[in-house]
Scaffold this active site. Structure first.
Site, PDB file in Angstrom:
ATOM      1  N   HIS A   1      -3.616   4.053  -1.851  1.00  0.00           N
ATOM      2  CA  HIS A   1      -3.751   2.793  -2.607  1.00  0.00           C
ATOM      3  C   HIS A   1      -3.393   1.636  -1.680  1.00  0.00           C
ATOM      4  CE1 HIS A   1      -3.458  -0.306  -5.566  1.00  0.00           C
ATOM      5  NE2 HIS A   1      -2.158  -0.409  -5.489  1.00  0.00           N
TER       6      HIS A   1
ATOM      7  N   TYR B   1     -24.931  16.473  10.669  1.00  0.00           N
ATOM      8  CA  TYR B   1     -24.015  15.495  11.247  1.00  0.00           C
ATOM      9  C   TYR B   1     -22.705  16.182  11.590  1.00  0.00           C
ATOM     10  CZ  TYR B   1     -21.170  11.360  11.915  1.00  0.00           C
ATOM     11  OH  TYR B   1     -20.339  10.405  12.455  1.00  0.00           O
TER      12      TYR B   1
ATOM     13  N   SER C   1       7.342   5.193  -4.480  1.00  0.00           N
ATOM     14  CA  SER C   1       6.426   4.081  -4.761  1.00  0.00           C
ATOM     15  C   SER C   1       6.330   3.788  -6.250  1.00  0.00           C
ATOM     16  CB  SER C   1       5.029   4.444  -4.241  1.00  0.00           C
ATOM     17  OG  SER C   1       4.067   3.578  -4.788  1.00  0.00           O
ATOM     18  N   SER C   2       6.246   2.509  -6.599  1.00  0.00           N
ATOM     19  CA  SER C   2       6.123   2.142  -8.015  1.00  0.00           C
ATOM     20  C   SER C   2       4.805   2.627  -8.608  1.00  0.00           C
ATOM     21  CB  SER C   2       6.258   0.624  -8.167  1.00  0.00           C
ATOM     22  OG  SER C   2       5.289  -0.034  -7.383  1.00  0.00           O
ATOM     23  N   ASP C   3       3.852   3.028  -7.761  1.00  0.00           N
ATOM     24  CA  ASP C   3       2.576   3.553  -8.256  1.00  0.00           C
ATOM     25  C   ASP C   3       2.599   5.074  -8.396  1.00  0.00           C
ATOM     26  OD1 ASP C   3       1.006   1.057  -8.336  1.00  0.00           O
ATOM     27  OD2 ASP C   3       1.373   1.035  -6.182  1.00  0.00           O
TER      28      ASP C   3
ATOM     29  N   HIS D   1      -4.020  -2.940  -0.971  1.00  0.00           N
ATOM     30  CA  HIS D   1      -4.500  -4.233  -1.473  1.00  0.00           C
ATOM     31  C   HIS D   1      -5.353  -4.884  -0.385  1.00  0.00           C
ATOM     32  CE1 HIS D   1      -2.013  -4.918  -5.256  1.00  0.00           C
ATOM     33  NE2 HIS D   1      -1.649  -3.738  -4.827  1.00  0.00           N
TER      34      HIS D   1
ATOM     35  N   GLY E   1       8.586  -0.223  -1.431  1.00  0.00           N
ATOM     36  CA  GLY E   1       9.053  -1.458  -0.810  1.00  0.00           C
ATOM     37  C   GLY E   1       9.632  -1.335   0.586  1.00  0.00           C
TER      38      GLY E   1
ATOM     39  N   ASP F   1     -24.295   7.303   3.528  1.00  0.00           N
ATOM     40  CA  ASP F   1     -23.776   8.413   4.340  1.00  0.00           C
ATOM     41  C   ASP F   1     -22.586   9.091   3.654  1.00  0.00           C
ATOM     42  OD1 ASP F   1     -25.564   8.290   6.443  1.00  0.00           O
ATOM     43  OD2 ASP F   1     -24.305   7.020   7.702  1.00  0.00           O
TER      44      ASP F   1
ATOM     45  N   HIS G   1      -7.089  -5.485  -9.946  1.00  0.00           N
ATOM     46  CA  HIS G   1      -5.986  -4.910  -9.198  1.00  0.00           C
ATOM     47  C   HIS G   1      -6.461  -4.591  -7.771  1.00  0.00           C
ATOM     48  CE1 HIS G   1      -2.450  -1.789  -9.255  1.00  0.00           C
ATOM     49  NE2 HIS G   1      -2.610  -2.353  -8.090  1.00  0.00           N
TER      50      HIS G   1
ATOM     51  N   GLY H   1       0.827  -1.198   0.000  1.00  0.00           N
ATOM     52  CA  GLY H   1       0.000   0.000   0.000  1.00  0.00           C
ATOM     53  C   GLY H   1       0.860   1.246   0.000  1.00  0.00           C
ATOM     54  N   ASN H   2       0.268   2.380  -0.313  1.00  0.00           N
ATOM     55  CA  ASN H   2       1.009   3.646  -0.286  1.00  0.00           C
ATOM     56  C   ASN H   2       0.044   4.814  -0.267  1.00  0.00           C
ATOM     57  OD1 ASN H   2       0.460   4.101  -3.315  1.00  0.00           O
ATOM     58  ND2 ASN H   2       1.628   2.192  -3.328  1.00  0.00           N
TER      59      ASN H   2
END
Lengths: 233, 233, 233, 233
Positions: free
Chosen positions: A96, A230, A75-77, A98, A47, A121, A172, A29-30
């Site tokens: 992002h 709210y 990050s690779s993303d 997984h 990584g 909501d 993905h 994740g990132n």
């Protein structure tokens, strides 16, 4: 001392929420955070396990993916993040992961249907699942094209990124965003919970209906409408 | 020093159990506690995360929803709580969550069937799921009408709120109550567990039968009958 | 100082494992331990939460359910425990829970099929599910008859309590036992895991076969046969 | 002081990760680490709970299963480990667990299909499930033959152990390996997560397709290809 310390801190703290919220194992994740005035964003290095991540490891880049500050590889993303920052001027953070249920819906290539008020909501439509890219795009600038895939999905479905702050990429996993990095992480947790509830709902009743329009409208306006009542503001 | 400090403390402690029992993420829940002599109730403020909630943040209101004490805006579900306190004189606390399995059954719009003695130890009927409101009621005083929806559901099914201390609102989620706020929270956890077991039971055996009447009666009376022999009293 | 302190301590520590192993919420479980020389057993008091349970709260009874020591009322399931201690001279401890997957199989009224070596490492047959009692027995001495129901189930299926240390009571939940209270708790955790795996296996492949006899035999003998080579003894 | 202390420490620390990663209960797992120069491997002793395991308990053996150092009996699965170390010269560690989803797929006797990029980030094929052994092999040198079964499965499916670092043994559970013991444990956690996501994906959409080849290739090369751009090296 770097002038980006505050931005790095925001990015670091948002990233560190991911394991606490059970949204990632290992480095799956990132999160990034943007400084619109400086036209740069901060993102997790690629990584690096959360247990050893430090605020000073966070990488600063401009929107063209040039590293402005930081010794580690981002990050690779990263190119998906920069694409969305360029295209969507009102977002302040992107996340992002997984996470289990979000990935399962993405692998199932199904929109997560709006089935209850927990969903309503926060957003008034199904959570869109973008189809997997065609092979040409995959072989090209993949992460850039992932951003394009998100944009095309929102155009096809007539969605506004300021109202629907999350998407699944088919096969993905999820991308979420918001006014800042913390809100992007919130949306990832929300998406995971909505995906879990929708999965269980369909197990209990495969014919469970979508939420009706009047309830969708009511719950959303309770939190976000002109007369919202709210929260404390 | 406020004369409502003890009531606020009860309400605060009951609210703080929700994240500990895995019944809420973020601010997706609220508990109230009533003082019948003073004719006021205490409720969580709206949208305040549990990590920062303090006893003094709890809001005190009368049954007509007038704030008696407290600087924050009360829970957006306040009118459902006050409605039930007005209608049901013997309840002392109310709990509302968006816990996973309870919401999934509510979204499936199904009563949770009584399938075992874990259920029968506490109530002798299915856990009722009230149908979603009609559009007119939704557009009206929504939270007040949610209370009315619960009342109508109990009337239609011939249930007594002193015996069945929980309900699902179709497409929304659970409300539970009891002699005090702690019991209301207990009932929310119980409901979540019963919903989880019923879901898994139907996955293992889609034709699993309801519990037979003689066992329903036996288990309930073991705990709650004239000759009850469970517990220390 | 009581001469039963050691027995109370064994019983207390076994009970305290239940919440740690995620086998109970609230007070939904109880463990007992027997002293065969003294012909007494120790059991959890009824309805006392684990957070406040103390070793000195444990109740000592003889096999006829007379309280020998202790100020609290013993578990409402006491008569099932004493029945099994009378009938099965080689067991040293008994555990009863309402753990999620075990209850779900009990509610589904299905034996848990032996589908893998995790199961075969500990027992060579399906985990039996006793049918719910007939109405006459329910209205009689219910907890005593629960013990009888277990005995009848083992007789019908030709099972030996020294080889199969667990049973499901239809619509109710699991009872497990062993050479001491700790082993009884171990068997409850094992049963819960086997129930969870069997449920998931059938979701992945509804036609998944039972384990074949040669593997059942091999794995069981690896741990328990004449030439066992598992563990340090 | 033993010259194997470093090897024991690596093996010990990898074993201790198993309960932390929720991959084992009790003693249901074991990890080994090999020293190729010394031609020995270190493995967990059989049946020792993780809470009491100490680095000095780790057993050192040569590839023919002779104990070189250590007072305890090695894992009952030792002969499967030594078989793989003999056959596969490039692996440095092996992990075996009975983790929930991996065992469930093994009991279902199904390969875990590659359905998303989480999977493709690490391997380009389905996770193979070796069929249960025939009866002759079971009655023979069982753990040695388990290794042979893995080898035959990889030969039948044309897989390379350096690219696919995991396997399911039908009706039993997972074995994983890698360049060292830590990587073998990582692969066990990865396998568990992939099995969980694939199970949920098929619940949401029983007709969910396998990942298409172009995406399999892209994601794998992003991490492992000549121009890999994931991580810091």
């Amino acid at each position: 001392m770097s002038k980006y310390n505050e931005l790095k801190r925001e990015c670091y703290e948002a990233n560190m929420q991911l394991p606490q919220l059970d949204l990632v194992v290992y480095t799956f994740g990132n999160v990034s955070a943007v400084d619109r005035d400086a036209a740069v964003f901060a993102i997790k290095p690629s990584g690096v396990p959360y247990e050893v991540l430090k605020p000073e490891d966070i990488v600063i880049l401009d929107y063209e993916n040039n590293v402005i500050e930081g010794k580690m590889r981002p990050s690779s993303d990263t190119r998906t993040h920069s694409f969305l920052y360029r295209e969507w001027p009102e977002i302040g953070g992107i996340c992002h992961t997984h996470s289990t249920y979000a990935v399962s819906w993405a692998q199932a290539q199904r929109d997560i249907p709006i089935m209850g008020t927990t969903h309503a909501d926060y957003l008034t439509s199904d959570i869109p699942c973008a189809p997997p890219m065609n092979d040409e795009l995959i072989e090209g600038n993949y992460e850039h094209n992932t951003g394009q895939q998100i944009l095309d999905c929102f155009a096809d479905k007539g969605l506004d990124y300021r109202e629907v702050e999350m998407v699944l990429i088919g096969n993905h996993g999820p991308f979420t965003w918001g006014k800042d990095a913390g809100k992007a992480v919130f949306n990832s947790k929300l998406l995971e919970e909505l995906g879990r509830m929708a999965c269980l709902t369909l197990m209990i009743n495969p014919n469970a209906p979508r939420l009706k329009d009047s309830l969708i409208k009511k719950h959303y306006e309770r939190k976000h409408g002109k007369n919202a009542y709210y929260g404390q503001n």
